[in-house]
Scaffold this motif. Structure first.
Motif, mmCIF file in Angstrom:
data_model
loop_
_atom_site.group_PDB
_atom_site.id
_atom_site.type_symbol
_atom_site.label_atom_id
_atom_site.label_comp_id
_atom_site.label_asym_id
_atom_site.label_seq_id
_atom_site.Cartn_x
_atom_site.Cartn_y
_atom_site.Cartn_z
ATOM 1 N N ASP A 46 0.833 -1.208 0.000
ATOM 2 C CA ASP A 46 0.000 0.000 0.000
ATOM 3 C C ASP A 46 0.863 1.251 0.000
ATOM 4 O O ASP A 46 0.585 2.222 -0.716
ATOM 5 C CB ASP A 46 -0.909 -0.026 1.236
ATOM 6 N N LEU A 49 2.627 1.684 -3.484
ATOM 7 C CA LEU A 49 1.671 2.131 -4.498
ATOM 8 C C LEU A 49 1.304 3.588 -4.287
ATOM 9 O O LEU A 49 1.205 4.366 -5.267
ATOM 10 C CB LEU A 49 0.416 1.247 -4.458
ATOM 11 N N HIS A 50 1.124 3.963 -3.025
ATOM 12 C CA HIS A 50 0.773 5.368 -2.729
ATOM 13 C C HIS A 50 1.900 6.300 -3.120
ATOM 14 O O HIS A 50 1.676 7.341 -3.772
ATOM 15 C CB HIS A 50 0.447 5.491 -1.230
ATOM 16 N N LYS A 54 0.948 4.488 -8.237
ATOM 17 C CA LYS A 54 0.516 3.341 -9.029
ATOM 18 C C LYS A 54 -0.722 2.692 -8.387
ATOM 19 O O LYS A 54 -0.949 2.817 -7.176
ATOM 20 C CB LYS A 54 1.621 2.288 -9.114
ATOM 21 N N SER A 55 -1.503 2.002 -9.242
ATOM 22 C CA SER A 55 -2.687 1.291 -8.763
ATOM 23 C C SER A 55 -2.391 -0.203 -8.676
ATOM 24 O O SER A 55 -1.344 -0.682 -9.134
ATOM 25 C CB SER A 55 -3.866 1.528 -9.706
ATOM 26 N N LEU A 56 -3.364 -0.932 -8.087
ATOM 27 C CA LEU A 56 -3.215 -2.388 -8.037
ATOM 28 C C LEU A 56 -3.173 -2.997 -9.437
ATOM 29 O O LEU A 56 -2.444 -3.965 -9.693
ATOM 30 C CB LEU A 56 -4.373 -3.010 -7.241
ATOM 31 N N ASN A 57 -3.962 -2.437 -10.367
ATOM 32 C CA ASN A 57 -3.933 -2.914 -11.760
ATOM 33 C C ASN A 57 -2.573 -2.678 -12.383
ATOM 34 O O ASN A 57 -2.076 -3.508 -13.154
ATOM 35 C CB ASN A 57 -5.025 -2.241 -12.583
ATOM 36 N N ASP A 58 -1.971 -1.518 -12.052
ATOM 37 C CA ASP A 58 -0.618 -1.248 -12.566
ATOM 38 C C ASP A 58 0.365 -2.297 -12.038
ATOM 39 O O ASP A 58 1.224 -2.798 -12.777
ATOM 40 C CB ASP A 58 -0.156 0.153 -12.130
#
Length: 237
Positions: A46, A49-50, A54-58
């Motif tokens: 988390d 990504l933050h 970036k996102s989870l899909n990324d």
């Protein structure tokens, strides 16, 4: 004063670029660990990504791409070993073909004269068969020819008896089978007994005829041997 501000701005930009590089590096490290099968801490994911935006899909797409590229690289890394094995195999193949060629040459050297000789022998055997036919066709011994004809006639007669009996035996077995089948489905005991009795009679008849066939076959074998012996005498000069 302007000079100090410029330096400050450069320093801030440098720090921002460094932090951005660190965020990208953290994201790349996370992708590498997950692609390698290592399960990261959820809070760390988390946070990375933050910070990297970036996102989870990324992350999912980056991991799948990394895994695909790892597999492709593994294929590429096998090329030297595969090439080495292929070259070794090709060497063995070439050696085998060379041995085969030598063996074929040896076989040719041995077989060719034998093949030629066999062709000559075949011609001679063919000529001998023609001579045999001429000897049989030009036999001057009338008594011998008459005896052979009589034996041949006996063979035909015995053969006819054997075929006749064999056919009748088969018919008896067939009739007996049909009668027993009818008896098995008959609802009247008297009819069933009568059908089975008739079947027994057919089978007894078949057995009696079969007893006659055996001596006929023996007689046939004796006659055939006799014919062979007589025909051999046709070949005497």
């Amino acid at each position: 004063m302007n000079l100090n501000l410029s330096k400050l701005m450069d320093k801030i930009v440098g720090r921002q670029q460094k932090r951005q590089q660190e965020r990208v590096a953290s994201f790349c490290d996370l992708v590498k660990h997950i692609a390698a099968g290592q399960e990261p801490d959820a809070d760390l994911v988390d946070e990375v990504l933050h910070n990297s935006g970036k996102s989870l899909n990324d992350l999912k797409a980056a991991v799948e791409l990394r895994q695909k590229r790892l597999a492709l690289r593994a294929q590429l890394d096998r090329v030297p070993d595969l090439t080495k094995e292929r070259e070794a195999n090709q060497k063995h193949i070439s050696e085998a073909y060379a041995e085969l060629q030598k063996a074929e040459e040896r076989c040719e050297a041995v077989a060719r004269p034998l093949i030629y000789r066999n062709e000559q022998l075949t011609d001679e055997i063919r000529e001998a068969d023609r001579a045999k036919n001429q000897l049989a066709n030009t036999c001057p011994y009338e008594e011998l020819l008459t005896t052979i004809a009589e034996v041949v006639a006996e063979i035909k007669a015995v053969n006819h008896k054997i075929n006749d009996l064999t056919g009748r035996i088969q018919n008896c077995h067939r009739e007996a089978g049909n009668l027993r089948q009818q008896a098995s489905v008959s609802h009247r005991p008297d009819d069933a007994d009568r059908l089975r009795a008739k079947a027994d009679a057919f089978e007894r008849g078949a057995k009696e005829m079969d007893a006659k066939v055996s001596p006929l076959r023996t007689q046939m074998a004796d006659l055939q041997r006799r014919e062979t012996e007589l025909r051999e005498r046709l070949l005497e000069p």
